[in-house]
Design a protein around this motif. Structure first.
Motif, short mmCIF file in Angstrom:
data_model
loop_
_atom_site.label_atom_id
_atom_site.label_comp_id
_atom_site.label_asym_id
_atom_site.label_seq_id
_atom_site.Cartn_x
_atom_site.Cartn_y
_atom_site.Cartn_z
N ILE A 1 37.41 33.25 43.43
CA ILE A 1 37.80 34.48 43.67
C ILE A 1 38.30 33.88 45.07
O ILE A 1 39.55 34.32 45.49
CB ILE A 1 37.26 35.24 44.35
CG1 ILE A 1 36.44 36.00 42.83
CG2 ILE A 1 37.57 37.20 44.82
CD1 ILE A 1 35.58 37.27 43.03
N CYS B 1 41.78 32.19 43.62
CA CYS B 1 42.20 32.87 42.48
C CYS B 1 41.92 34.77 42.81
O CYS B 1 41.22 35.22 42.23
CB CYS B 1 41.89 32.75 40.90
SG CYS B 1 42.33 30.61 40.74
N SER B 2 43.37 34.97 43.46
CA SER B 2 43.15 36.64 44.34
C SER B 2 43.17 37.70 43.19
O SER B 2 42.70 38.22 43.10
CB SER B 2 44.09 36.73 45.17
OG SER B 2 45.39 36.81 44.71
N THR B 3 43.31 37.06 41.85
CA THR B 3 43.43 38.37 40.73
C THR B 3 42.21 38.53 40.12
O THR B 3 41.62 39.56 39.33
CB THR B 3 44.56 37.51 39.76
OG1 THR B 3 43.65 36.39 39.15
CG2 THR B 3 45.59 37.21 39.80
N TRP B 4 41.21 37.55 40.60
CA TRP B 4 39.71 38.05 39.81
C TRP B 4 39.10 38.47 40.89
O TRP B 4 39.10 38.58 42.51
CB TRP B 4 39.10 36.30 39.82
CG TRP B 4 39.13 35.85 38.59
CD1 TRP B 4 40.27 34.76 38.02
CD2 TRP B 4 39.40 35.95 37.42
NE1 TRP B 4 40.51 34.18 37.33
CE2 TRP B 4 39.08 35.15 36.47
CE3 TRP B 4 37.61 36.97 36.42
CZ2 TRP B 4 39.42 34.33 35.21
CZ3 TRP B 4 37.94 36.18 35.35
CH2 TRP B 4 38.42 35.57 35.03
N LYS B 5 38.18 39.15 40.34
CA LYS B 5 37.06 40.58 41.01
C LYS B 5 35.85 40.57 40.56
O LYS B 5 36.01 40.69 39.43
CB LYS B 5 37.29 41.69 41.43
CG LYS B 5 39.17 42.19 41.89
CD LYS B 5 39.43 41.55 43.12
CE LYS B 5 39.75 42.28 43.53
NZ LYS B 5 40.89 41.31 44.33
N THR C 1 39.58 39.97 35.32
CA THR C 1 41.28 39.59 35.95
C THR C 1 41.74 40.47 35.49
O THR C 1 41.69 40.51 34.09
CB THR C 1 41.72 38.16 35.77
OG1 THR C 1 42.19 37.79 36.34
CG2 THR C 1 41.33 37.83 34.41
N ASN C 2 42.86 40.59 36.46
CA ASN C 2 43.91 41.58 35.35
C ASN C 2 45.17 40.29 35.77
O ASN C 2 45.59 40.91 37.07
CB ASN C 2 43.92 43.51 36.20
CG ASN C 2 44.93 43.80 35.02
OD1 ASN C 2 45.86 43.62 34.43
ND2 ASN C 2 45.84 44.82 35.94
N VAL C 3 45.57 39.82 35.19
CA VAL C 3 47.00 38.77 34.58
C VAL C 3 48.04 39.18 34.09
O VAL C 3 47.81 39.28 32.71
CB VAL C 3 46.52 37.49 34.75
CG1 VAL C 3 47.92 36.50 35.32
CG2 VAL C 3 45.68 37.15 35.94
N PRO C 4 49.24 39.97 34.56
CA PRO C 4 49.95 40.90 33.91
C PRO C 4 51.04 39.97 33.07
O PRO C 4 50.91 38.63 33.28
CB PRO C 4 50.63 41.76 34.18
CG PRO C 4 50.45 40.60 36.34
CD PRO C 4 49.40 40.85 36.27
N CYS C 5 51.33 39.76 32.30
CA CYS C 5 52.04 38.68 30.66
C CYS C 5 53.55 39.44 31.11
O CYS C 5 53.70 40.85 29.91
CB CYS C 5 51.23 38.30 29.91
SG CYS C 5 52.22 37.05 28.74
N THR C 6 54.28 39.25 30.92
CA THR C 6 56.06 39.06 31.32
C THR C 6 56.37 39.24 29.61
O THR C 6 57.53 39.72 29.21
CB THR C 6 56.52 39.67 32.21
OG1 THR C 6 57.08 37.96 32.79
CG2 THR C 6 56.21 39.44 33.63
#
Length: 143
Positions: free
Chosen positions: A53, A56-60, A82-87
């Motif tokens: 965390i 990598c600030s996307t992890w909670k 985590t919520n990492v969007p994939c474009t």
């Protein structure tokens, strides 16, 4: 027919959930770390999650449902999300990887890692993946 299928999957899910609950209730977490086997002690999991965390600030951390929490983990640190969007669409990624060459690489003196996209070039300018620098093996605050 659809109703019977739904009932089957609901019963199957409930039986798996019951089995998992019983397994957790009857087994104790290992006091010995089995890192080589991919197992961490609860304290190691929490420490690793806190470090993740931090880096990598996307992890909670998540607490989970009250009745499902594991007693050997802090109530507010039951699991990580985590919520990492994939474009890029999956089909685009799949088509890029078809016929891609692999290359065996060495990471930190550890041989046998496989780079699965050795011949692919990034399509976007400046779209490199940043490296994560891990902190030292500090044992501050531990007894």
């Amino acid at each position: 027919k659809g109703g019977m299928t739904d009932l089957y999957y609901k019963l199957k899910a409930k039986s798996v959930e019951t089995y998992n609950d019983a397994t957790v209730a009857l087994t104790r977490p290992d006091k010995q770390a089995k890192f080589e086997e991919g197992q961490l002690k609860a304290e190691e999991f929490v420490k690793a999650g806190d470090n993740l965390i931090l880096k990598c600030s996307t992890w909670k951390w998540q607490s989970g449902k009250k009745g499902k929490q594991l007693k050997h983990l802090p109530a507010d640190k039951q699991y990580l999300i985590t919520n990492v969007p994939c474009t890029t669409r999956v089909r685009t990624l799949e088509s890029q990887l078809k016929g891609a060459k692999t290359e065996e690489i060495e990471i930190d003196g550890d041989e046998g890692w496989v780079c699965t996209h050795a011949d692919l070039e990034s399509k976007k300018e400046g779209s490199s993946i940043p490296t994560i620098e891990l902190g030292g093996d500090s044992d501050e605050g531990e007894d």
